[in-house]
Design a protein around this motif. Structure first.
Motif, PDB file in Angstrom:
ATOM      1  N   VAL A 136       5.139  -2.489   4.423  1.00  7.41           N
ATOM      2  CA  VAL A 136       4.973  -2.641   5.767  1.00  7.41           C
ATOM      3  C   VAL A 136       4.272  -4.147   5.780  1.00  7.41           C
ATOM      4  CG1 VAL A 136       3.620  -2.052   7.770  1.00  7.41           C
ATOM      5  CG2 VAL A 136       4.293  -0.338   6.289  1.00  7.41           C
ATOM      6  N   ARG A 137       3.508  -4.592   5.001  1.00  6.07           N
ATOM      7  CA  ARG A 137       3.162  -6.199   5.066  1.00  6.07           C
ATOM      8  C   ARG A 137       4.363  -7.109   4.488  1.00  6.07           C
ATOM      9  NH1 ARG A 137      -1.728  -4.109   2.603  1.00  6.07           N
ATOM     10  NH2 ARG A 137      -1.015  -4.840   0.696  1.00  6.07           N
ATOM     11  N   GLY A 139       7.292  -6.233   5.241  1.00  8.32           N
ATOM     12  CA  GLY A 139       8.316  -6.213   6.444  1.00  8.32           C
ATOM     13  C   GLY A 139       9.667  -5.435   5.924  1.00  8.32           C
ATOM     14  N   ALA A 143       6.771  -1.060  10.672  1.00  5.34           N
ATOM     15  CA  ALA A 143       5.433  -1.073  10.913  1.00  5.34           C
ATOM     16  C   ALA A 143       4.912   0.010  11.448  1.00  5.34           C
ATOM     17  CB  ALA A 143       5.274  -2.264  11.962  1.00  5.34           C
TER      18      ALA A 143
END
Length: 192
Positions: A136-137, A139, A143
Motif C-alpha cells: 500500500v505504501r 502504491g 489504499a
C-alpha cells in the motif's frame, strides 16, 4: 527453572508431538529424552496441553521470525509476497506442528484451546499483513485494502493447496498451486 533446561524440554516435546501427535506423546518419554524427571516437565508447563501450546507458540514464533527476515521494504511488495510464500512453505514443511495448527488439526485435538490457537494463527499472518502494508505504501496495492482480511484470505488460499496427502513429490505440486493462486490474486482473471 533455568532457560536451558526449559528449552531442552520444549525441544524434546516438539519432537515427541511431531512424531506421535498430541494424544500419543507421553510426558514420561519427553522427560526421559530431555534428561529430567517427570515432575520437572510439570515445572515447565502446568499440563500436557500447556506444554503442547508452549511448543506450538515457540514453533510459530520461529516461523514468523524466519519469514520476517525475508521482508525487505525496498523490494516491490508483489515480489515480497512470493518470497514470503516460499520461505513460509519451506519452514512449514520442516515443522509439521505448524502445518497442523494452520490446517486446523490442532484445534480438533484441543477444542478447549481454540481461542489461544487462533491467536497463534494470527501471529503467523503478521508477516503477510506487513507485506500488504508495504505494498500500500509503495502504491502497488489499493489504499483501501483491508490488510487483515486479505492476509487471512491469502493464508486460507495457501492452506487449501495443502489439502490431501503430504508426500515429498506433492510438495512441488503444492508450491506450484500456491504460486498460481498468488498470481491470480495479484493479477486477476481479466486480460490486461
Amino acid at each position: 527453572m533455568d532457560a536451558a533446561k526449559k528449552d531442552c524440554i520444549l525441544l524434546q516435546a516438539a519432537r515427541a508431538f511431531s512424531r506421535f501427535g498430541f494424544k500419543k506423546a507421553s510426558i514420561d518419554d519427553i522427560a526421559r529424552e530431555a534428561g529430567v524427571g517427570k515432575g520437572t516437565v510439570y515445572l515447565a508447563a502446568e499440563s500436557k496441553e500447556d506444554l503442547f501450546y508452549q511448543v506450538l507458540h515457540r514453533e510459530v514464533r520461529a516461523w514468523q521470525s524466519e519469514c520476517a527476515r525475508a521482508i525487505d521494504p525496498r523490494v516491490p511488495a508483489d515480489q515480497l509476497l512470493g518470497t514470503l510464500l516460499t520461505t513460509a512453505m519451506q519452514h512449514v514443511e520442516r515443522h509439521p506442528l505448524v502445518l497442523d495448527l494452520l490446517l486446523g488439526e490442532t484445534v480438533r485435538a484441543l477444542p478447549d484451546w481454540a481461542e489461544r490457537l487462533d491467536g497463534l494463527r494470527e501471529v503467523g499472518r503478521a508477516n503477510v499483513v506487513e507485506v500488504l502494508r508495504i505494498g500500500v505504501r509503495q502504491g502497488l496495492f489499493r489504499a483501501d485494502l483491508e490488510v487483515d482480511t486479505v492476509a487471512s484470505l491469502l493464508q486460507d488460499f495457501q492452506l487449501a493447496a495443502y489439502r490431501g496427502p503430504q508426500t515429498p513429490a506433492r510438495a512441488r505440486e503444492v508450491e506450484a498451486r500456491v504460486r498460481v493462486g498468488l498470481d491470480l490474486v495479484l493479477h486477476g482473471l481479466c486480460a490486461p
